[in-house]
Design an enzyme around this catalytic site. Structure first.
Site, PDB file in Angstrom:
ATOM      1  N   ASP A 113       3.539  49.614  13.969  1.00 54.38           N
ATOM      2  CA  ASP A 113       3.815  49.861  15.272  1.00 54.38           C
ATOM      3  C   ASP A 113       4.029  48.459  16.084  1.00 54.38           C
ATOM      4  O   ASP A 113       3.172  47.807  16.450  1.00 54.38           O
ATOM      5  CB  ASP A 113       2.906  50.627  15.964  1.00 54.38           C
ATOM      6  CG  ASP A 113       3.256  50.964  17.432  1.00 54.38           C
ATOM      7  OD1 ASP A 113       4.371  50.864  17.700  1.00 54.38           O
ATOM      8  OD2 ASP A 113       2.409  51.420  18.009  1.00 54.38           O
TER       9      ASP A 113
ATOM     10  N   LYS B 267       9.654  42.989  24.234  1.00 53.01           N
ATOM     11  CA  LYS B 267      10.367  44.061  23.524  1.00 53.01           C
ATOM     12  C   LYS B 267      11.378  44.859  24.421  1.00 53.01           C
ATOM     13  O   LYS B 267      12.090  45.503  23.926  1.00 53.01           O
ATOM     14  CB  LYS B 267       9.264  45.356  23.080  1.00 53.01           C
ATOM     15  CG  LYS B 267       9.596  46.523  22.404  1.00 53.01           C
ATOM     16  CD  LYS B 267       8.728  47.210  21.936  1.00 53.01           C
ATOM     17  CE  LYS B 267       9.125  48.620  21.277  1.00 53.01           C
ATOM     18  NZ  LYS B 267       8.103  49.596  20.933  1.00 53.01           N
TER      19      LYS B 267
ATOM     20  N   GLU C 274       9.077  56.435  16.868  1.00 53.05           N
ATOM     21  CA  GLU C 274       7.713  56.400  17.230  1.00 53.05           C
ATOM     22  C   GLU C 274       7.073  57.766  17.390  1.00 53.05           C
ATOM     23  O   GLU C 274       5.964  58.127  16.662  1.00 53.05           O
ATOM     24  CB  GLU C 274       7.500  55.666  18.660  1.00 53.05           C
ATOM     25  CG  GLU C 274       7.623  54.160  18.461  1.00 53.05           C
ATOM     26  CD  GLU C 274       7.508  53.260  19.645  1.00 53.05           C
ATOM     27  OE1 GLU C 274       7.350  54.055  20.695  1.00 53.05           O
ATOM     28  OE2 GLU C 274       7.801  52.147  19.267  1.00 53.05           O
TER      29      GLU C 274
ATOM     30  N   ASP D 121       4.954  60.286  24.256  1.00 57.17           N
ATOM     31  CA  ASP D 121       4.647  58.895  23.878  1.00 57.17           C
ATOM     32  C   ASP D 121       4.984  57.928  25.087  1.00 57.17           C
ATOM     33  O   ASP D 121       6.242  57.562  25.339  1.00 57.17           O
ATOM     34  CB  ASP D 121       5.270  58.449  22.533  1.00 57.17           C
ATOM     35  CG  ASP D 121       5.260  57.055  22.223  1.00 57.17           C
ATOM     36  OD1 ASP D 121       4.455  56.359  22.926  1.00 57.17           O
ATOM     37  OD2 ASP D 121       5.811  56.760  21.014  1.00 57.17           O
TER      38      ASP D 121
END
Length: 566
Positions: free
Chosen positions: A7, A69, A147, A169
């Site tokens: 992850d 990211k 994810e 999420d």
């Protein structure tokens, strides 16, 4: 050879592996499962990753970087100190290298292959950038797993419960929501939506703005070290307000000691605009799935930001049920990626699990909406619409728009806008056709999208049978030459031995504390740092764990007596 699951998060990254006992988390060199996705340089220009870099963020903001990211797929570059410029892919590669080293130390074998999770709403360019990062880290990625899909895999294996699940999420930098249905070992994604620029970091910045406004700081003009200190305080406040109704803060900015209190009510009030941004993807996913709120059997929370009580309260009110919290939201995705790795090697324990997915974005081509008119404009023609179950194949007939046209160029786009230029251009292909009047020649365009994210586009000229075909895979954004060049450059960067990581992390923490203190307390920390460095480098002293434990306890004592955050 083992395949690991990763992850790669905005705030923290986690690694797991599929074992005979199921998915198992892999600890880093500090013995922790969460590795902060932060990269920095020390005084010797050696790369620091994780906690050691995080603890230097305040003292050395020009030599430390986080939240990169969010820039994946962009051309943005950052300079650390006076050194080289780094792309987001390269910074991510440094984090992946650290995770790879942790896995190799834990599993006792070289690791060359991984399943890496990405936000479900990452577009083609962002996914390719993630693959570039893996290549630069020396990892082969057979598949990128969304994810929420990974989280559903982990939860499904953990609970063996059937029904319709909503996976919410909310990570540090991205937000995804997916609806999945589990029935007799089949987990089917029904719909997904999200926002790749919305996450826990935005809630932290909302608190940061409250403090800045209260003390009239003008956060946009603060020195980088003060801005980093303010951001760290806001993050600590956010965490404290998850378990308390109010929290006090104390920090030093521009040489002044600032103190105050924030209530959970105030935090929730300034977060309302963010709540509105959360609802839009939520409503889109539910609408695309064709399901009703009352049909949802359970809500699964993923991502550390879901620990905020306001998030859980919002979901409970909206769906009339409490979210499930059986699995740590910080590690669920990594565990699911490890399950996906087990599915890849087809472990016998997973033979009864089948996973399906959806295409997160609409795929189509640009066409002329009203040919032969003065205001003729190009528009996006959807061929595979978002949230279509994959694998899927769809075709469309198109005709020429100009007289004596001898070729048709088909541009392939990904996105939801009616204007092609507002979507992501994946690529193009061209097919020759016989010259003739407009509208005479026809082509059949077929899009086929598979579960691995590969799009095959085939174009057939009906009058001649001529055929053109191209497969757009999750390939690299960078050319092979660029990848080789950047891989070589990263290989030359000095990386401290992994066994030094616990000591370096403690020293970085002590340096950050030293920056915060004044007078006698600062001298005490300096003395402790010197003693620790002397003892940890003394070959006659072998009990390094004891030395680190004692040093950490001293730092804990000083922090408790110096800073308030209750």
């Amino acid at each position: 050879m083992s395949v690991i699951g990763i992850d790669l998060g905005t705030t923290n990254s986690v690694t797991a592996a599929w074992t005979v006992d199921g998915p198992q988390l892999i600890p880093n060199a500090l013995g922790r499962h969460l590795t902060p996705s932060i990269v920095g340089l020390d005084e010797d220009n050696a790369i620091l990753v994780g906690e050691a870099a995080r603890d230097r963020l305040v003292a050395f903001p020009e030599r430390t970087i986080s939240s990169f990211k969010r820039w994946m797929g962009s051309s943005r570059q950052v300079r650390l100190g006076r050194g080289s410029l780094f792309r987001p892919e390269e910074l991510s590669a440094l984090v992946l290298r650290s995770l790879k080293a942790d896995a190799e130390a834990q599993l006792g074998e070289p690791i060359s292959e991984a399943i890496i999770s990405v936000p479900a709403y990452f577009n083609d360019i962002q996914r390719k950038a993630t693959l570039d990062a893996a290549r630069l880290a020396g990892l082969k990625v057979e598949r990128l797993v969304n994810e929420p899909t990974a989280a559903a895999l982990a939860y499904g294996l953990h609970s063996r419960r059937e029904g319709l699940f909503l996976v919410f999420d909310l990570g540090g930098g991205t937000f995804d929501v997916s609806l999945l249905e589990s029935f007799e070992g089949v987990m089917e994604v029904r719909a997904t939506a999200g926002n790749t620029f919305l996450g826990g970091d935005d809630f932290t910045r909302a608190l940061m703005d409250v403090i800045a406004d209260r003390h009239r700081l003008g956060s946009a003009t603060l020195p980088r070290s003060d801005a980093a200190r303010l951001l760290r305080t806001a993050e600590q406040l956010k965490q404290a307000l998850s378990s308390a109704q109010r929290a006090e803060y104390q920090l030093r900015v521009r040489g002044q000691l600032l103190e105050g209190e924030i209530t959970r009510e105030r935090f929730e009030d300034v977060s309302r605009p963010l709540f509105l941004r959360l609802r839009a993807p939520l409503e889109r996913a539910i609408g695309d799935s064709g399901m009703k709120l009352r049909e949802i059997d359970a809500i699964v929370l993923v991502g550390g930001a879901t620990r905020m009580p306001m998030i859980r309260t919002m979901l409970a009110r909206l769906f009339g049920q409490l979210p499930l919290v059986q699995i740590d939201p910080d590690t669920t995705v990594a565990l699911g990626a490890a399950v996906q790795a087990g599915l890849k090697v087809r472990d016998q324990a997973l033979e009864d699990i089948v996973m399906t997915d959806v295409c997160p974005f609409t795929l189509g081509t640009s066409v002329i909406e009203t040919p032969r008119t003065r205001d003729a404009a190009q528009v996006m023609l959807p061929i595979i619409e978002r949230n279509s179950a994959v694998p899927i194949s769809r075709s469309q007939l198109l005709t020429t728009v100009d007289d004596d046209q001898t070729a048709i160029t088909l541009r392939v786009y990904q996105g939801e806008s009616r204007q092609p230029d507002h979507n992501v251009l994946i690529g193009e292909l061209q097919i020759p056709i016989p010259a003739g009047p407009a509208g005479k020649e026809k082509i059949e365009v077929r899009f086929t999208y598979d579960i691995n994210g590969a799009l095959e586009v085939e174009v057939v000229a009906l009058s001649t049978g001529a055929r053109e075909r191209r497969v757009f895979r999750n390939a690299a954004n960078l050319s092979e030459a660029e990848l080789d060049q950047r891989f070589a450059a990263l290989s030359q960067i000095k990386v401290p031995p992994r066994e030094q990581a616990p000591s370096r992390a403690l020293l970085a923490r002590a340096e950050a504390l030293y920056e915060e203190l004044l007078g006698e307390q600062r001298e005490i920390v300096a003395m402790l740092m010197s003693r620790f460095a002397r003892e940890i480098n003394d070959p006659a002293i072998r009990d390094h764990d004891r030395i680190r434990t004692e040093f950490s306890a001293e730092l804990d004592r000083i922090e408790r007596t110096t800073f308030r955050l209750v």
